[in-house]
Design a protein around this motif. Structure first.
Motif, PDB file in Angstrom:
ATOM      1  N   ALA A   2       2.507   1.887  -3.250  1.00 31.29           N
ATOM      2  CA  ALA A   2       1.538   2.249  -4.279  1.00 31.29           C
ATOM      3  C   ALA A   2       1.156   3.718  -4.163  1.00 31.29           C
ATOM      4  O   ALA A   2       1.136   4.450  -5.147  1.00 31.29           O
ATOM      5  N   LEU A   3       0.868   4.151  -2.961  1.00 26.73           N
ATOM      6  CA  LEU A   3       0.518   5.561  -2.760  1.00 26.73           C
ATOM      7  C   LEU A   3       1.671   6.443  -3.196  1.00 26.73           C
ATOM      8  O   LEU A   3       1.469   7.502  -3.791  1.00 26.73           O
ATOM      9  N   VAL A  31      -7.073   3.568  -4.181  1.00 27.95           N
ATOM     10  CA  VAL A  31      -7.056   4.430  -5.359  1.00 27.95           C
ATOM     11  C   VAL A  31      -5.982   4.038  -6.381  1.00 27.95           C
ATOM     12  O   VAL A  31      -6.310   3.814  -7.558  1.00 27.95           O
ATOM     13  N   PRO A  32      -4.719   3.930  -5.980  1.00 26.92           N
ATOM     14  CA  PRO A  32      -3.686   3.615  -6.971  1.00 26.92           C
ATOM     15  C   PRO A  32      -3.948   2.315  -7.729  1.00 26.92           C
ATOM     16  O   PRO A  32      -3.837   2.309  -8.964  1.00 26.92           O
ATOM     17  N   PRO A  33      -4.295   1.220  -7.051  1.00 23.43           N
ATOM     18  CA  PRO A  33      -4.582   0.000  -7.804  1.00 23.43           C
ATOM     19  C   PRO A  33      -5.721   0.188  -8.795  1.00 23.43           C
ATOM     20  O   PRO A  33      -5.665  -0.315  -9.927  1.00 23.43           O
ATOM     21  N   PRO A  84       0.808  -1.232   0.000  1.00 22.10           N
ATOM     22  CA  PRO A  84       0.000   0.000   0.000  1.00 22.10           C
ATOM     23  C   PRO A  84       0.831   1.267   0.000  1.00 22.10           C
ATOM     24  O   PRO A  84       0.637   2.145  -0.821  1.00 22.10           O
ATOM     25  N   HIS A 136      -8.709  15.965  -7.653  1.00 18.64           N
ATOM     26  CA  HIS A 136      -7.337  15.514  -7.826  1.00 18.64           C
ATOM     27  C   HIS A 136      -6.328  16.393  -7.090  1.00 18.64           C
ATOM     28  O   HIS A 136      -5.462  15.864  -6.376  1.00 18.64           O
ATOM     29  N   ARG A 178      -7.353   7.925   4.704  1.00 19.03           N
ATOM     30  CA  ARG A 178      -6.179   7.308   4.081  1.00 19.03           C
ATOM     31  C   ARG A 178      -6.407   5.830   3.789  1.00 19.03           C
ATOM     32  O   ARG A 178      -5.954   5.306   2.779  1.00 19.03           O
ATOM     33  N   TYR A 182      -6.529  15.618  -3.533  1.00 26.79           N
ATOM     34  CA  TYR A 182      -5.916  14.310  -3.299  1.00 26.79           C
ATOM     35  C   TYR A 182      -4.403  14.453  -3.154  1.00 26.79           C
ATOM     36  O   TYR A 182      -3.788  13.842  -2.277  1.00 26.79           O
ATOM     37  N   LEU A 183      -3.812  15.279  -3.996  1.00 25.51           N
ATOM     38  CA  LEU A 183      -2.370  15.480  -3.931  1.00 25.51           C
ATOM     39  C   LEU A 183      -1.962  16.103  -2.595  1.00 25.51           C
ATOM     40  O   LEU A 183      -0.945  15.715  -2.006  1.00 25.51           O
ATOM     41  N   ILE A 217      -4.340   2.167 -11.789  1.00 26.50           N
ATOM     42  CA  ILE A 217      -3.436   1.353 -12.595  1.00 26.50           C
ATOM     43  C   ILE A 217      -4.203   0.279 -13.348  1.00 26.50           C
ATOM     44  O   ILE A 217      -3.944   0.010 -14.517  1.00 26.50           O
ATOM     45  N   LEU A 258      -2.197  13.412  -0.026  1.00 25.44           N
ATOM     46  CA  LEU A 258      -1.061  12.502  -0.173  1.00 25.44           C
ATOM     47  C   LEU A 258       0.165  13.069   0.529  1.00 25.44           C
ATOM     48  O   LEU A 258       0.901  12.359   1.215  1.00 25.44           O
ATOM     49  N   ASP A 284       1.959   6.432  -6.964  1.00 24.91           N
ATOM     50  CA  ASP A 284       0.820   7.178  -7.459  1.00 24.91           C
ATOM     51  C   ASP A 284       1.101   8.667  -7.375  1.00 24.91           C
ATOM     52  O   ASP A 284       0.902   9.414  -8.322  1.00 24.91           O
ATOM     53  N   ARG A 285       1.603   9.042  -6.223  1.00 26.44           N
ATOM     54  CA  ARG A 285       1.923  10.446  -6.038  1.00 26.44           C
ATOM     55  C   ARG A 285       2.903  10.896  -7.114  1.00 26.44           C
ATOM     56  O   ARG A 285       2.759  11.966  -7.691  1.00 26.44           O
ATOM     57  N   GLY A 299       1.934  11.560   4.111  1.00 23.34           N
ATOM     58  CA  GLY A 299       3.309  11.074   4.093  1.00 23.34           C
ATOM     59  C   GLY A 299       4.206  11.761   5.086  1.00 23.34           C
ATOM     60  O   GLY A 299       5.178  11.190   5.559  1.00 23.34           O
ATOM     61  N   ILE A 340      -6.218  12.580 -15.194  1.00 22.33           N
ATOM     62  CA  ILE A 340      -6.976  13.174 -14.099  1.00 22.33           C
ATOM     63  C   ILE A 340      -8.433  12.756 -14.206  1.00 22.33           C
ATOM     64  O   ILE A 340      -9.110  12.545 -13.208  1.00 22.33           O
ATOM     65  N   VAL A 375      -9.407   9.925 -15.187  1.00 19.36           N
ATOM     66  CA  VAL A 375      -9.489   8.560 -14.666  1.00 19.36           C
ATOM     67  C   VAL A 375      -9.635   8.596 -13.143  1.00 19.36           C
ATOM     68  O   VAL A 375     -10.384   7.822 -12.551  1.00 19.36           O
ATOM     69  N   TYR A 376      -8.901   9.509 -12.547  1.00 19.63           N
ATOM     70  CA  TYR A 376      -8.987   9.637 -11.086  1.00 19.63           C
ATOM     71  C   TYR A 376     -10.368  10.116 -10.633  1.00 19.63           C
ATOM     72  O   TYR A 376     -10.838   9.735  -9.573  1.00 19.63           O
ATOM     73  N   ALA A 398      -8.160   5.519   0.731  1.00 24.31           N
ATOM     74  CA  ALA A 398      -7.343   6.015  -0.386  1.00 24.31           C
ATOM     75  C   ALA A 398      -6.338   4.964  -0.845  1.00 24.31           C
ATOM     76  O   ALA A 398      -5.819   5.053  -1.966  1.00 24.31           O
ATOM     77  N   LEU A 399      -6.088   3.979  -0.028  1.00 22.50           N
ATOM     78  CA  LEU A 399      -5.147   2.929  -0.419  1.00 22.50           C
ATOM     79  C   LEU A 399      -5.661   2.163  -1.640  1.00 22.50           C
ATOM     80  O   LEU A 399      -4.878   1.570  -2.390  1.00 22.50           O
TER      81      LEU A 399
END
Lengths: 148, 148
Positions: free
Chosen positions: A8-9, B115-117, A5, B41, B109, B44-45, B120, B48, A12-13, B52, B27, B29-30, B112-113
DNA sequence: TCTTTTTCGTTTGCGCACAAACAAAATACT
DNA sequence: AGTATTTTGTTTGTGCGCAAACGAAAAAGA
């Protein structure tokens, strides 16, 4: 692999972010170059379309530029108001219309010829690398177009 | 080579255009994936970034995301209003402030895990290809950053 | 210390991107 | 012909991107 996870995040970022930033950055390179021409980047794209092929219908331009009609509509109006393009009726269909550069719009093309060299020079990226990038981006675009 | 005006205009149309379209497409797609999370989007950034590393100052986020303060400011306000982040004073400087996720922001969060899968999977592009694209885009970004 | 400059985030204004609701014309269907 | 459906461009509303002008606080210089 990249199944974790957190990774991936992180990826993605990096990817979605790099795409958004690169797009904004490059458009930012165009901005000061297009400004003397009185064009924004989307307006420049419309003019490029009409410098290459005329006349084009509203719908055709929207499709070529992958632009929502609701986005293109006000752009066309501004270009008309600037006296760079003008609309003509399409016989047999009262709903749509075609567009073509005016005299001034054609004249502007001469000045626009300096734009690509200026951008490429500013970027300092070899032309073949730009073409590779274009191909790479095309893959992404096609991937999105591919029905889910 | 590509010195001929017409070819230059054509390549220009392809490259700048591909970049803009690819950015908007991805974007796009997101959008449906982020919509259930109540995030755009750019929002979301920001999340993110804050998932982190916390706390981050306003200016730090703007720099990380290469976002204009004038753009980030309203985004932060919306995220605050959504109850996902909150600001805290920075001791010794009354001008700025730091940001951190709230309880709800941290809870988001987990969702949100996925989201990337999902992105992709929707794109159907191998991860290593995405990483290559990221590297390619980084070159462009660096090129723009390089002082003229 | 006092003034000048720089750094900070905000606000305003304009243009773009996109969803949703619309109105009008063309097409398909019965 | 008459009705229903589709197509086409416009309008409205929300959010982002960026330039420019602003006010306030911190830092630098005199």
């Amino acid at each position: 692999m990249n199944r974790l996870p957190d990774d991936a995040l992180e990826l993605d970022r990096q990817v979605c972010f790099a795409l958004a930033v690169a797009s904004r950055s490059v458009i930012g390179v165009y901005r000061p170059i297009l400004e003397p021409l009185g064009l924004t980047h989307p307006q420049y794209l419309v003019m490029l379309a009409l410098w290459g092929d005329v006349p084009l219908r509203f719908r055709e331009i929207a499709d070529m530029l992958r632009m929502d009609p609701a986005t293109l509509s006000p752009i066309v109006k501004r270009l008309e108001h600037s006296g760079l393009i003008e609309r003509a009726a399409v016989d047999g269909d009262e709903r749509t219309f075609s567009l073509a550069p005016t005299e001034a719009g054609l004249a502007l093309r001469e000045r626009a010829l300096d734009v690509p060299p200026a951008v490429i020079d500013r970027l300092g990226i070899p032309v073949e690398r730009l073409m590779a990038l274009r191909d790479e981006l095309s893959l992404v675009i096609d991937a999105v177009d591919r029905p889910a």
